[in-house]
Design a protein around this motif. Structure first.
Motif, short mmCIF file in Angstrom:
data_model
loop_
_atom_site.label_atom_id
_atom_site.label_comp_id
_atom_site.label_asym_id
_atom_site.label_seq_id
_atom_site.Cartn_x
_atom_site.Cartn_y
_atom_site.Cartn_z
N LYS A 1 0.86 -1.19 0.00
CA LYS A 1 0.00 0.00 0.00
C LYS A 1 0.89 1.24 0.00
CE LYS A 1 -3.58 -2.32 2.65
NZ LYS A 1 -4.69 -2.52 1.83
N MET A 2 0.60 2.14 -0.95
CA MET A 2 1.34 3.41 -1.00
C MET A 2 0.55 4.41 -1.82
SD MET A 2 4.52 2.56 -3.61
CE MET A 2 4.89 0.98 -2.90
N ASP A 3 0.84 5.68 -1.60
CA ASP A 3 0.16 6.71 -2.38
C ASP A 3 0.85 6.87 -3.74
OD1 ASP A 3 2.19 9.04 -2.29
OD2 ASP A 3 1.97 8.53 -0.16
N SER A 4 0.16 7.51 -4.65
CA SER A 4 0.65 7.65 -6.03
C SER A 4 1.96 8.41 -6.12
CB SER A 4 -0.39 8.36 -6.89
OG SER A 4 -1.56 7.58 -6.98
N VAL A 5 2.14 9.42 -5.31
CA VAL A 5 3.38 10.20 -5.34
C VAL A 5 4.56 9.33 -4.94
CG1 VAL A 5 4.61 12.17 -4.34
CG2 VAL A 5 2.21 12.41 -4.98
N THR A 6 4.40 8.58 -3.86
CA THR A 6 5.45 7.68 -3.42
C THR A 6 5.75 6.65 -4.51
OG1 THR A 6 4.82 7.97 -1.11
CG2 THR A 6 6.15 6.03 -1.64
N PHE A 7 4.71 6.08 -5.09
CA PHE A 7 4.86 5.08 -6.15
C PHE A 7 5.70 5.62 -7.30
CE2 PHE A 7 3.27 3.08 -10.09
CZ PHE A 7 3.62 1.76 -9.82
N GLN A 8 5.44 6.85 -7.69
CA GLN A 8 6.15 7.44 -8.83
C GLN A 8 7.55 7.94 -8.49
OE1 GLN A 8 5.30 7.21 -11.93
NE2 GLN A 8 3.34 6.27 -11.48
N THR A 9 7.81 8.23 -7.22
CA THR A 9 9.08 8.87 -6.88
C THR A 9 10.08 7.97 -6.14
OG1 THR A 9 8.14 9.78 -4.83
CG2 THR A 9 8.04 11.17 -6.81
N LEU A 10 9.66 6.79 -5.74
CA LEU A 10 10.62 5.88 -5.10
C LEU A 10 11.74 5.56 -6.09
CD1 LEU A 10 8.43 3.23 -3.23
CD2 LEU A 10 10.11 4.77 -2.19
N SER A 11 12.95 5.39 -5.57
CA SER A 11 14.04 4.94 -6.44
C SER A 11 13.69 3.56 -6.98
CB SER A 11 15.35 4.88 -5.66
OG SER A 11 15.32 3.80 -4.73
N ASP A 12 14.34 3.16 -8.06
CA ASP A 12 14.10 1.85 -8.64
C ASP A 12 14.33 0.75 -7.61
OD1 ASP A 12 13.63 3.20 -11.00
OD2 ASP A 12 15.57 2.68 -11.88
N GLU A 13 15.41 0.87 -6.86
CA GLU A 13 15.74 -0.16 -5.86
C GLU A 13 14.67 -0.22 -4.77
OE1 GLU A 13 17.12 -2.14 -2.44
OE2 GLU A 13 16.79 0.02 -2.47
N ARG A 14 14.25 0.92 -4.26
CA ARG A 14 13.27 0.97 -3.17
C ARG A 14 11.88 0.53 -3.65
NH1 ARG A 14 14.58 0.01 1.58
NH2 ARG A 14 15.69 -1.37 0.24
N LEU A 15 11.53 0.82 -4.89
CA LEU A 15 10.23 0.41 -5.41
C LEU A 15 10.08 -1.10 -5.36
CD1 LEU A 15 7.51 1.13 -6.74
CD2 LEU A 15 8.69 0.96 -8.95
N GLY A 16 11.07 -1.81 -5.87
CA GLY A 16 11.02 -3.27 -5.83
C GLY A 16 10.98 -3.80 -4.41
N TRP A 17 11.76 -3.19 -3.53
CA TRP A 17 11.78 -3.62 -2.13
C TRP A 17 10.42 -3.42 -1.48
CZ3 TRP A 17 10.84 -1.59 2.65
CH2 TRP A 17 11.28 -2.35 3.74
#
Length: 158
Positions: free
Chosen positions: A5-21
């Motif tokens: 679960k995450m908001d759209s801003v976080t989803f779009q701005t997380l680094s590639d590494e953190r998004l997968g994690w």
């Protein structure tokens, strides 16, 4: 499926590494330190993309910190039934041919070393991978592109 679960801003701005994690953390929280049976049960409930990401993250999270850890994990997953194929299939899913090539080349080098020294997989270790750290970044990028193109498979956006 276990969706993060995450908001759209976080989803779009997380680094590639953190998004997968972040996308795998709900499933990993259920399997961390658990028996192989529990792990298999959770993994069986993942989507195809989540399984691919799961196998990549299991390998990556245990091997990215140093060359020694990378080589140790290459050797370790050779001894673990299904792990090598799972990581390979995960990389194929994300069309990451560069990382597949690196893993295959590493495996061949370790096989030659093991044969020459009469060692088992669990005894192999190298420390010369610093020049190839960039390839992990390419893997993370390919995975993040897929996740962002298929958010419903990984996250529940607020």
């Amino acid at each position: 499926m276990y969706l993060a679960k995450m908001d759209s801003v976080t989803f779009q701005t997380l680094s590639d590494e953190r998004l997968g994690w972040h996308c795998m953390e709900p499933a990993f929280a259920l399997i961390r330190g658990k028996s192989p049976e529990v792990k298999a049960g959770v993994i069986a409930q993942l989507s195809r993309g989540q399984k691919a990401l799961c196998m990549f993250r299991v390998f990556y999270d245990h091997s990215y910190k140093s060359a020694a850890e990378y080589y140790t994990w290459i050797s370790y997953i050779q001894d673990m039934p299904g792990y090598w194929n799972g990581v390979h299939e995960g990389l194929l899913f994300f069309e990451d041919t560069a990382m597949i090539g690196l893993l295959e080349e590493t495996r061949r080098m370790l096989e030659l070393r093991n044969d020459r020294l009469g060692l088992q997989w669990s005894r192999a270790a190298f420390k010369d991978m610093e020049q190839d750290q960039e390839l992990a970044g390419l893997s993370l990028k390919a995975i993040a592109v897929y996740i962002r193109a298929h958010p419903g498979e990984f996250v529940e956006l607020a």
